[in-house]
Design an enzyme around this catalytic site. Structure first.
Site, mmCIF file in Angstrom:
data_model
loop_
_atom_site.group_PDB
_atom_site.id
_atom_site.type_symbol
_atom_site.label_atom_id
_atom_site.label_comp_id
_atom_site.label_asym_id
_atom_site.label_seq_id
_atom_site.Cartn_x
_atom_site.Cartn_y
_atom_site.Cartn_z
ATOM 1 N N LYS A 122 0.877 -1.184 0.000
ATOM 2 C CA LYS A 122 0.000 0.000 0.000
ATOM 3 C C LYS A 122 0.902 1.219 0.000
ATOM 4 C CE LYS A 122 -4.465 0.858 0.246
ATOM 5 N NZ LYS A 122 -5.605 -0.022 -0.120
ATOM 6 N N ASP A 162 -7.129 4.191 -4.302
ATOM 7 C CA ASP A 162 -7.752 4.056 -2.976
ATOM 8 C C ASP A 162 -8.343 5.446 -2.720
ATOM 9 O OD1 ASP A 162 -7.869 2.071 -0.536
ATOM 10 O OD2 ASP A 162 -7.391 4.001 0.369
#
Ligand code: NDP
Ligand code: 2IT
Length: 449
Positions: A122, A162
């Site tokens: 991430k 995201d």
């Protein structure tokens, strides 16, 4: 067991969200460690909580007035035991290492559940795209990629979107990667259709969330037909969660953003949803405008003096948190239970606090944790990678059918593993154990690396 949490506390004090995510997994997997003494000898727990690599860099950019700003860029490469690092980029002022480590950690298990060969990662930045011009966002994305490009690649690490990173940002990031590397590869997912994107990727997280919820309901011989649903957020995941609920005959009565929430007793229909999509994706406005357009509805600003979110105290059957982490606290969970909500399916990552999760489990409602319920997004990212490697595009139905099959499989795996460990119907235990075993078995096969 608590040793690992204590070790983490002492090594990295203050990483609250990361410790929360690890604690939840550690709670679930104790019986697996008891069954497999070799896991302890191989220190799999100690290894799985330590990112393989963290990249932290400066991302300077110039605004439209010529003023220079400096943001931080990050990529947490958490685990590559079963495939290249894979996971989104978040651009939001709250981004810090704790949040990205928690997201990367969750991603490892989620990606393992999809059945596709993807490790977990991430990244992101504390850059706030809100209120910035397209040119400012482009310059920031270019600066971010000027550094990130060294560490990513279609077989190494494949970022995606995201919070705050959608099709626009992926376009700017991809353009700069292609320029620097002089290669056209599937280095990012969530690309637009005419330059390597996959059909259904924009819809995938929301659709997958509702497919998962439908599977959970089917275990009690129920469907979404005529169910009243609370949805939070109004971004990508909220929009397509709402769209699929409507297609399956349910009624969505709430949406929100970080400023407040709307309540529409009549339900958000297809036309109103189109308004929300244009409002959020094109005009980049606030959800408050919904009540200006549809005056018979209700809006309330976030009230910082409240220790609960009134959205979760509206009468409903099902709840789909699709905004951000820890948006359902203990009090919110109690409100949901008081109103007899019997399904919570998490579109967002870790939207429920530990206490809220315990309340759902105690009440034996259908509770789908994010790493299972929202895995559809990254699953279709995996399908986008496959299509890019083959240099072809699958039709819409094919991708949607694969998504449905994957969500069904994840649901079945969670159920089977939960039964195997004596906790039938507990999707937290099912998801954590299934994901953990797949990843640590691969780690053991590959030696101490
Ligand atoms: P978007 O940026 O498209 O939308 C985010 C939404 O959540 C916006 O409505 C935003 O409001 C709201 N929000 C963000 N931060 C906060 C906050 N701190 N408090 C209250 N509201 C907030 O992001 P996505 O829809 O992509 O992501 C939503 C959630 O889903 C995240 O938890 C993400 O990690 C998760 N997720 C996303 C996937 C994907 O494929 N995109 C896949 C799996 C999970 P505002 O407009 O005011 O910022
Ligand atoms: O949290 C998530 O799973 C995502 N933001 C999507 C990740 C991806 O690589 O598609």
């Amino acid at each position: 067991m608590t040793d690992i949490l204590e070790l983490m506390q002492s090594r990295d004090p203050g990483e609250r969200e990361f410790h929360q995510a690890v604690e939840e997994v550690v709670d679930s997997i104790k019986p697996v460690l008891d069954r497999n003494p070799e896991y302890r000898r191989a220190a799999v727990l100690e290894r799985i909580v330590e990112p393989e690599r963290i990249i932290l860099f400066r991302a300077p950019w110039t605004d439209d007035q010529g003023q220079v700003h400096v943001n931080r860029g990050y990529r947490v490469e958490m685990n590559s035991a079963i495939g290249p690092y894979k996971g989104g980029l978040r651009f939001h002022p709250s981004v810090n290492l704790s949040i990205l480590k928690f997201l990367a950690f969750e991603q490892v298990f989620k990606n393992a559940l999809t059945t596709l060969p993807m490790g977990g990662g991430k990244g992101g930045s504390d850059f706030d795209p809100k209120g910035k011009s397209d040119n400012e966002v482009m310059r920031f994305c270019q600066s971010f990629m000027m550094e990130l490009f060294r560490y990513i690649g279609p077989n190494t690490d494949v970022p995606a979107g995201d919070i705050g990173v959608g099709a626009r940002e992926i376009g700017f990031l991809f353009g700069m990667y292609k320029k620097i590397r002089n290669e056209f590869t599937g280095v990012l997912t969530g690309k637009s259709l005419n330059w390597g994107g996959s059909l259904i990727r924009p819809e995938a997280t929301g659709y997958g969330n509702v497919y998962f919820a439908s599977e959970m309901l089917a275990t009690r011989e129920k469907t979404l037909e005529n169910k009243i649903c609370l949805v939070s957020g109004s971004g990508n995941v909220a929009q397509f969660t709402t769209e699929k609920i409507l297609q399956l005959g349910g009624k969505v009565v709430t949406l929100s953003d970080s400023s407040g929430y709307i309540y529409d007793e009549e339900g958000v229909d297809t036309e109103k949803l189109e308004f929300v999509k244009r409002l959020k994706n094109v005009r980049r406005g606030r959800i408050k405008e919904y009540v200006e357009k549809y005056p018979d509805t209700h809006y309330a600003d976030v009230d910082p003096s409240l220790d609960y979110n009134p959205l979760w105290d509206r009468k409903a059957d099902c709840a789909f948190p699709c905004a951000t982490q820890n948006e359902i606290n203990e009090k919110d969970a109690m409100h949901l239970m008081k109103n007899e909500v019997n399904l919570v399916s998490e579109g967002a990552n870790m939207p429920s606090t530990h206490q809220a999760v315990d309340i759902f489990l105690d009440h034996k409602i259908l509770y789908g944790p994010g790493k299972a319920a929202n895995a559809g997004g990254v699953a279709v990212s995996g399908l986008e990678m496959a299509q890019n490697s083959m240099r072809l595009n699958w039709p819409r139905e094919e991708v949607d059918n694969r998504l449905k099959t994957i969500m069904k499989q994840i649901h079945q795996t969670c159920c089977d593993v939960a039964v195997d460990f004596g906790e039938p119907g507990n999707y937290v235990v099912g998801a954590n154990i299934a994901g953990f075993v797949k990843v640590v078995d691969a780690m053991l096969d590959q030696g101490v690396v």
